[in-house]
Design a protein around this motif. Structure first.
Motif, PDB file in Angstrom:
ATOM      1  N   THR A  42      -3.166  14.181  -7.191  1.00 35.48           N
ATOM      2  CA  THR A  42      -3.490  14.021  -5.776  1.00 35.48           C
ATOM      3  C   THR A  42      -3.487  12.554  -5.373  1.00 35.48           C
ATOM      4  OG1 THR A  42      -4.844  16.024  -5.874  1.00 35.48           O
ATOM      5  CG2 THR A  42      -5.187  14.561  -3.995  1.00 35.48           C
ATOM      6  N   GLN A  43      -4.016  11.695  -6.267  1.00 35.92           N
ATOM      7  CA  GLN A  43      -4.036  10.262  -5.983  1.00 35.92           C
ATOM      8  C   GLN A  43      -2.625   9.703  -5.906  1.00 35.92           C
ATOM      9  OE1 GLN A  43      -6.556   8.309  -5.192  1.00 35.92           O
ATOM     10  NE2 GLN A  43      -5.226   6.524  -5.022  1.00 35.92           N
ATOM     11  N   ASN A  44      -1.764  10.143  -6.823  1.00 30.68           N
ATOM     12  CA  ASN A  44      -0.367   9.690  -6.782  1.00 30.68           C
ATOM     13  C   ASN A  44       0.303  10.110  -5.478  1.00 30.68           C
ATOM     14  OD1 ASN A  44      -0.613   8.595  -9.342  1.00 30.68           O
ATOM     15  ND2 ASN A  44       0.141  10.425 -10.371  1.00 30.68           N
ATOM     16  N   ALA A  45       0.055  11.359  -5.071  1.00 36.60           N
ATOM     17  CA  ALA A  45       0.677  11.861  -3.846  1.00 36.60           C
ATOM     18  C   ALA A  45       0.153  11.125  -2.619  1.00 36.60           C
ATOM     19  CB  ALA A  45       0.427  13.361  -3.709  1.00 36.60           C
ATOM     20  N   SER A  46      -1.165  10.897  -2.574  1.00 33.09           N
ATOM     21  CA  SER A  46      -1.733  10.218  -1.403  1.00 33.09           C
ATOM     22  C   SER A  46      -1.250   8.781  -1.309  1.00 33.09           C
ATOM     23  CB  SER A  46      -3.267  10.254  -1.481  1.00 33.09           C
ATOM     24  OG  SER A  46      -3.731   9.538  -2.622  1.00 33.09           O
ATOM     25  N   THR A  47      -1.022   8.142  -2.468  1.00 31.87           N
ATOM     26  CA  THR A  47      -0.503   6.773  -2.446  1.00 31.87           C
ATOM     27  C   THR A  47       0.871   6.727  -1.796  1.00 31.87           C
ATOM     28  OG1 THR A  47      -1.727   6.237  -4.458  1.00 31.87           O
ATOM     29  CG2 THR A  47       0.103   4.793  -3.865  1.00 31.87           C
ATOM     30  N   PHE A  48       1.715   7.722  -2.099  1.00 40.68           N
ATOM     31  CA  PHE A  48       3.046   7.787  -1.503  1.00 40.68           C
ATOM     32  C   PHE A  48       2.986   8.209  -0.038  1.00 40.68           C
ATOM     33  CE2 PHE A  48       6.753   7.098  -4.150  1.00 40.68           C
ATOM     34  CZ  PHE A  48       6.195   6.933  -5.410  1.00 40.68           C
ATOM     35  N   MET A  49       2.131   9.188   0.275  1.00 36.86           N
ATOM     36  CA  MET A  49       2.127   9.771   1.608  1.00 36.86           C
ATOM     37  C   MET A  49       1.448   8.871   2.631  1.00 36.86           C
ATOM     38  SD  MET A  49       3.706  12.707   1.354  1.00 36.86           S
ATOM     39  CE  MET A  49       3.165  13.608   2.801  1.00 36.86           C
ATOM     40  N   LEU A  50       0.390   8.177   2.221  1.00 41.13           N
ATOM     41  CA  LEU A  50      -0.418   7.429   3.175  1.00 41.13           C
ATOM     42  C   LEU A  50      -0.184   5.925   3.119  1.00 41.13           C
ATOM     43  CD1 LEU A  50      -3.816   9.324   2.686  1.00 41.13           C
ATOM     44  CD2 LEU A  50      -2.002   9.781   4.343  1.00 41.13           C
ATOM     45  N   GLY A  51       0.676   5.474   2.231  1.00 41.85           N
ATOM     46  CA  GLY A  51       0.931   4.047   2.122  1.00 41.85           C
ATOM     47  C   GLY A  51       1.752   3.516   3.291  1.00 41.85           C
ATOM     48  N   GLU A  52       1.793   2.195   3.399  1.00 36.26           N
ATOM     49  CA  GLU A  52       2.531   1.544   4.473  1.00 36.26           C
ATOM     50  C   GLU A  52       4.036   1.538   4.206  1.00 36.26           C
ATOM     51  OE1 GLU A  52       0.924  -2.320   4.954  1.00 36.26           O
ATOM     52  OE2 GLU A  52      -1.049  -1.630   5.633  1.00 36.26           O
ATOM     53  N   HIS A  53       4.422   1.839   2.975  1.00 37.79           N
ATOM     54  CA  HIS A  53       5.842   1.786   2.621  1.00 37.79           C
ATOM     55  C   HIS A  53       6.660   2.762   3.471  1.00 37.79           C
ATOM     56  CE1 HIS A  53       9.372   1.097   0.214  1.00 37.79           C
ATOM     57  NE2 HIS A  53       9.447   2.362  -0.143  1.00 37.79           N
ATOM     58  N   LYS A  54       6.140   3.958   3.666  1.00 34.69           N
ATOM     59  CA  LYS A  54       6.855   4.965   4.445  1.00 34.69           C
ATOM     60  C   LYS A  54       7.061   4.505   5.883  1.00 34.69           C
ATOM     61  CE  LYS A  54       6.246   9.606   6.352  1.00 34.69           C
ATOM     62  NZ  LYS A  54       5.362  10.801   6.398  1.00 34.69           N
ATOM     63  N   GLU A  55       6.014   4.013   6.526  1.00 32.35           N
ATOM     64  CA  GLU A  55       6.126   3.573   7.921  1.00 32.35           C
ATOM     65  C   GLU A  55       7.080   2.399   8.054  1.00 32.35           C
ATOM     66  OE1 GLU A  55       4.916   5.180  10.408  1.00 32.35           O
ATOM     67  OE2 GLU A  55       3.942   6.645   9.092  1.00 32.35           O
ATOM     68  N   ARG A  56       7.076   1.504   7.080  1.00 33.10           N
ATOM     69  CA  ARG A  56       7.983   0.358   7.141  1.00 33.10           C
ATOM     70  C   ARG A  56       9.432   0.813   7.039  1.00 33.10           C
ATOM     71  NH1 ARG A  56       5.805  -2.193   3.526  1.00 33.10           N
ATOM     72  NH2 ARG A  56       7.164  -1.797   1.752  1.00 33.10           N
ATOM     73  N   LEU A  57       9.698   1.777   6.154  1.00 34.11           N
ATOM     74  CA  LEU A  57      11.063   2.292   6.026  1.00 34.11           C
ATOM     75  C   LEU A  57      11.521   2.984   7.309  1.00 34.11           C
ATOM     76  CD1 LEU A  57      10.977   3.820   2.424  1.00 34.11           C
ATOM     77  CD2 LEU A  57      12.130   1.727   3.151  1.00 34.11           C
TER      78      LEU A  57
END
Length: 253
Positions: A42-57
């Protein structure tokens, strides 16, 4: 009852008590490990889903695309637009980076690194509509690179979630993404489908693929999902027919 008999009985009781304590400790440790693994996924998934990397892309891709295409517009990218984007290498690189992000998360879910339930609840619709919007671009890139396995983990996960969904429109039909149909005309679940029990989605069949295909190193891939082709079903039927013939030949006349 003499003292020796009592001592023997106490030893038996003590031995059984030791076994029960050991078994209970093993169960507790197993439960803790399962809970820890669940929390880690769950922690791995939340890091990917809620991180700023997605919004920047997404922001970088939206700026590069300009008026050609807009994410979240509920419109499918035409093939002509997809080929224009492919001709502009910087823009194509940024759009592919967005799809690579979703591909990495999907691969983590399919391999058990990310918790599937968390990712599905947080972004099932987002994953599926993103793949549907860019279906023509994905097809064009696959054709250009002669590699049908590009973004295959994302496609497999979206198709499974779409098949299981009983609320939002269906972006896949018969195992293939719907192309050329406006969002407003996509098939929506019927009332009977909406009220069907929410069963746990079937596990991914990625383990049926060879490691070479899953890594995208083969130019051809056979997707061994129950709904993608009739090969798996025909093989099962052949095995059942052979079994019936064997049983009939062994039975006494």
């Amino acid at each position: 009852m003499d003292n020796q008999t009592q001592a023997a009985i106490l030893q038996v009781y003590a031995a059984w008590a030791g076994v029960l304590v050991t078994l209970f400790g093993f169960l507790v440790i197993t439960f803790q490990l399962r809970v820890s693994a669940k929390a880690s996924r769950t922690q791995n998934a939340s890091t990917f889903m809620l991180g700023e990397h997605k919004e920047r892309l997404l922001n970088d891709a939206s700026e590069a695309l300009g008026q050609l295409f807009q994410f979240g517009s509920r419109k499918q990218m035409p093939m002509e637009t997809a080929r224009k984007i492919m001709a502009d290498e910087p823009t194509a690189r940024k759009l592919s980076a967005v799809l690579n992000y979703y591909e990495n998360v999907a691969a983590g879910v399919n391999c058990g690194v990310h918790d599937e339930q968390y990712v599905r609840l947080a972004g099932s619709r987002s994953f599926r509509i993103r793949f549907w919007e860019n279906a023509n671009y994905i097809a064009a890139v696959r054709e250009s690179n002669r590699n049908p396995n590009l973004w295959i983990e994302l496609e497999r996960l979206c198709e499974k979630w779409d098949r299981w969904s009983n609320a939002s429109p269906h972006f896949f039909e018969n195992g293939q993404v719907v192309v050329g149909v406006p969002f407003e005309e996509l098939r929506v679940p019927s009332e009977q489908e909406r009220w069907k029990p929410r069963l746990k989605p079937r596990r991914s069949n990625s383990w049926l693929l060879s490691r070479q295909n899953r890594l995208g190193r083969s130019e051809t891939a056979v997707l061994a999902s129950p709904d993608s082709s009739g090969q798996l079903q025909s093989a099962t039927q052949s095995a059942a027919l052979h079994k019936r013939k064997t049983q009939s030949s062994d039975s006494p006349s």
